[in-house]
Design a protein around this motif. Structure first.
Motif, PDB file in Angstrom:
ATOM      1  N   GLN A 183     -13.807 -41.216  12.036  1.00 38.21           N
ATOM      2  CA  GLN A 183     -15.158 -41.405  11.534  1.00 38.21           C
ATOM      3  C   GLN A 183     -15.912 -42.424  12.395  1.00 38.21           C
ATOM      4  O   GLN A 183     -15.418 -43.512  12.672  1.00 38.21           O
ATOM      5  CB  GLN A 183     -15.128 -41.872  10.081  1.00 38.21           C
ATOM      6  CG  GLN A 183     -16.486 -41.896   9.446  1.00 38.21           C
ATOM      7  CD  GLN A 183     -16.402 -42.093   7.944  1.00 38.21           C
ATOM      8  OE1 GLN A 183     -15.326 -42.267   7.385  1.00 38.21           O
ATOM      9  NE2 GLN A 183     -17.540 -42.075   7.289  1.00 38.21           N
ATOM     10  N   GLY A 184     -17.093 -42.042  12.842  1.00 36.81           N
ATOM     11  CA  GLY A 184     -17.923 -42.932  13.641  1.00 36.81           C
ATOM     12  C   GLY A 184     -17.612 -42.922  15.127  1.00 36.81           C
ATOM     13  O   GLY A 184     -18.309 -43.570  15.905  1.00 36.81           O
ATOM     14  N   ALA A 185     -16.590 -42.187  15.546  1.00 34.04           N
ATOM     15  CA  ALA A 185     -16.266 -42.119  16.970  1.00 34.04           C
ATOM     16  C   ALA A 185     -17.308 -41.261  17.686  1.00 34.04           C
ATOM     17  O   ALA A 185     -17.746 -40.243  17.175  1.00 34.04           O
ATOM     18  CB  ALA A 185     -14.870 -41.547  17.179  1.00 34.04           C
ATOM     19  N   ASP A 186     -17.690 -41.694  18.877  1.00 31.84           N
ATOM     20  CA  ASP A 186     -18.638 -40.940  19.681  1.00 31.84           C
ATOM     21  C   ASP A 186     -17.939 -39.901  20.538  1.00 31.84           C
ATOM     22  O   ASP A 186     -18.510 -38.859  20.845  1.00 31.84           O
ATOM     23  CB  ASP A 186     -19.433 -41.894  20.572  1.00 31.84           C
ATOM     24  CG  ASP A 186     -20.270 -42.845  19.741  1.00 31.84           C
ATOM     25  OD1 ASP A 186     -21.247 -42.390  19.136  1.00 31.84           O
ATOM     26  OD2 ASP A 186     -19.922 -44.047  19.681  1.00 31.84           O
ATOM     27  N   PRO A 205     -20.301 -46.965  23.195  1.00 34.23           N
ATOM     28  CA  PRO A 205     -19.750 -45.824  22.469  1.00 34.23           C
ATOM     29  C   PRO A 205     -18.280 -46.065  22.112  1.00 34.23           C
ATOM     30  O   PRO A 205     -17.547 -46.712  22.855  1.00 34.23           O
ATOM     31  CB  PRO A 205     -19.872 -44.668  23.463  1.00 34.23           C
ATOM     32  CG  PRO A 205     -20.832 -45.127  24.505  1.00 34.23           C
ATOM     33  CD  PRO A 205     -20.763 -46.608  24.527  1.00 34.23           C
ATOM     34  N   ILE A 206     -17.882 -45.525  20.977  1.00 39.38           N
ATOM     35  CA  ILE A 206     -16.493 -45.627  20.542  1.00 39.38           C
ATOM     36  C   ILE A 206     -15.751 -44.378  21.004  1.00 39.38           C
ATOM     37  O   ILE A 206     -16.166 -43.255  20.723  1.00 39.38           O
ATOM     38  CB  ILE A 206     -16.385 -45.747  19.007  1.00 39.38           C
ATOM     39  CG1 ILE A 206     -17.075 -47.031  18.534  1.00 39.38           C
ATOM     40  CG2 ILE A 206     -14.934 -45.694  18.559  1.00 39.38           C
ATOM     41  CD1 ILE A 206     -17.187 -47.145  17.022  1.00 39.38           C
ATOM     42  N   ARG A 261     -29.945 -39.171  24.549  1.00 41.34           N
ATOM     43  CA  ARG A 261     -29.275 -40.437  24.288  1.00 41.34           C
ATOM     44  C   ARG A 261     -29.697 -41.496  25.290  1.00 41.34           C
ATOM     45  O   ARG A 261     -29.389 -42.648  25.122  1.00 41.34           O
ATOM     46  CB  ARG A 261     -27.767 -40.257  24.323  1.00 41.34           C
ATOM     47  CG  ARG A 261     -27.250 -39.491  23.136  1.00 41.34           C
ATOM     48  CD  ARG A 261     -25.776 -39.329  23.226  1.00 41.34           C
ATOM     49  NE  ARG A 261     -25.136 -40.613  23.358  1.00 41.34           N
ATOM     50  CZ  ARG A 261     -24.220 -41.077  22.550  1.00 41.34           C
ATOM     51  NH1 ARG A 261     -23.853 -40.376  21.531  1.00 41.34           N
ATOM     52  NH2 ARG A 261     -23.665 -42.245  22.752  1.00 41.34           N
ATOM     53  N   ARG A 292     -10.782 -46.899  20.146  1.00 44.67           N
ATOM     54  CA  ARG A 292     -10.075 -46.825  18.865  1.00 44.67           C
ATOM     55  C   ARG A 292      -8.776 -46.078  19.152  1.00 44.67           C
ATOM     56  O   ARG A 292      -8.781 -44.862  19.330  1.00 44.67           O
ATOM     57  CB  ARG A 292     -10.896 -46.089  17.816  1.00 44.67           C
ATOM     58  CG  ARG A 292     -10.214 -46.082  16.454  1.00 44.67           C
ATOM     59  CD  ARG A 292     -11.047 -45.414  15.407  1.00 44.67           C
ATOM     60  NE  ARG A 292     -12.338 -46.077  15.268  1.00 44.67           N
ATOM     61  CZ  ARG A 292     -13.411 -45.492  14.751  1.00 44.67           C
ATOM     62  NH1 ARG A 292     -13.362 -44.243  14.345  1.00 44.67           N
ATOM     63  NH2 ARG A 292     -14.553 -46.149  14.643  1.00 44.67           N
ATOM     64  N   ARG A 345      -9.565 -37.743   9.441  1.00 41.38           N
ATOM     65  CA  ARG A 345     -10.989 -37.959   9.163  1.00 41.38           C
ATOM     66  C   ARG A 345     -11.347 -39.444   9.152  1.00 41.38           C
ATOM     67  O   ARG A 345     -12.263 -39.867   9.859  1.00 41.38           O
ATOM     68  CB  ARG A 345     -11.409 -37.285   7.866  1.00 41.38           C
ATOM     69  CG  ARG A 345     -12.902 -37.426   7.598  1.00 41.38           C
ATOM     70  CD  ARG A 345     -13.338 -36.697   6.338  1.00 41.38           C
ATOM     71  NE  ARG A 345     -13.115 -35.273   6.441  1.00 41.38           N
ATOM     72  CZ  ARG A 345     -14.030 -34.393   6.851  1.00 41.38           C
ATOM     73  NH1 ARG A 345     -15.218 -34.823   7.207  1.00 41.38           N
ATOM     74  NH2 ARG A 345     -13.756 -33.123   6.911  1.00 41.38           N
TER      75      ARG A 345
END
Length: 152
Positions: free
Chosen positions: A123-126, A47-48, A27, A83, A119
């Motif tokens: 979704q999309g969380a790092d 990053p989330i 990364r 988030r 879900r």
């Protein structure tokens, strides 16, 4: 003749190639130290981090600390987007965290007792931090862990 070199450490395997600047792979966070990860176009990637239970004592402390960590490139931009995953985004406890959040962050509803809600929230969380406590049963819908019964 000198003794042969020691065998490679399995935990280090492949790390040398991945962490070399300009080599690609990984990364890239190791290359930058505590700074941002650069992306095409010269921008940076934040990053989330999803914090489940963000309005509780531990969860709100996590949110607060995540927003204090800044990108090394300017020392001002938060390194992470948060988030905040809460049961009721209009509940009174949301005030604990809303003052720390920016327009890049989000407050989303989900309930760990209803897996189908998790879900979309994750979704999309790092990264995910789970800061859910047993509580005292004061949540919506009454019953749940921690409200009376044995050991409570």
């Amino acid at each position: 003749p000198p003794p042969p070199p020691p065998p490679p450490n399995p935990s280090d395997e492949g790390n040398n190639e991945k962490n070399q600047p300009g080599e690609g792979g990984g990364r890239g966070e190791e290359e930058k130290g505590e700074g941002d990860v650069e992306v095409e176009g010269g921008g940076s990637f934040q990053p989330i981090v999803a914090v489940i239970g963000a309005t509780g004592g531990v969860g709100s402390a996590c949110v607060r600390q995540l927003k204090k960590i800044t990108a090394s490139s300017d020392g001002l931009t938060p390194k992470y987007r948060v988030r905040a995953v809460v049961r009721d985004k209009f509940g009174s406890k949301v005030q604990r965290i809303s003052k720390y959040l920016t327009p890049m962050d989000a407050i989303v509803e989900a309930d760990v007792t209803k897996p189908s809600t998790l879900r979309p929230a994750l979704q999309g969380a790092d990264y995910v931090i789970v800061a859910v406590g047993a509580g005292s049963g004061g949540g919506e819908g009454g019953g749940g862990e921690g409200d009376g019964g044995e050991g409570g």
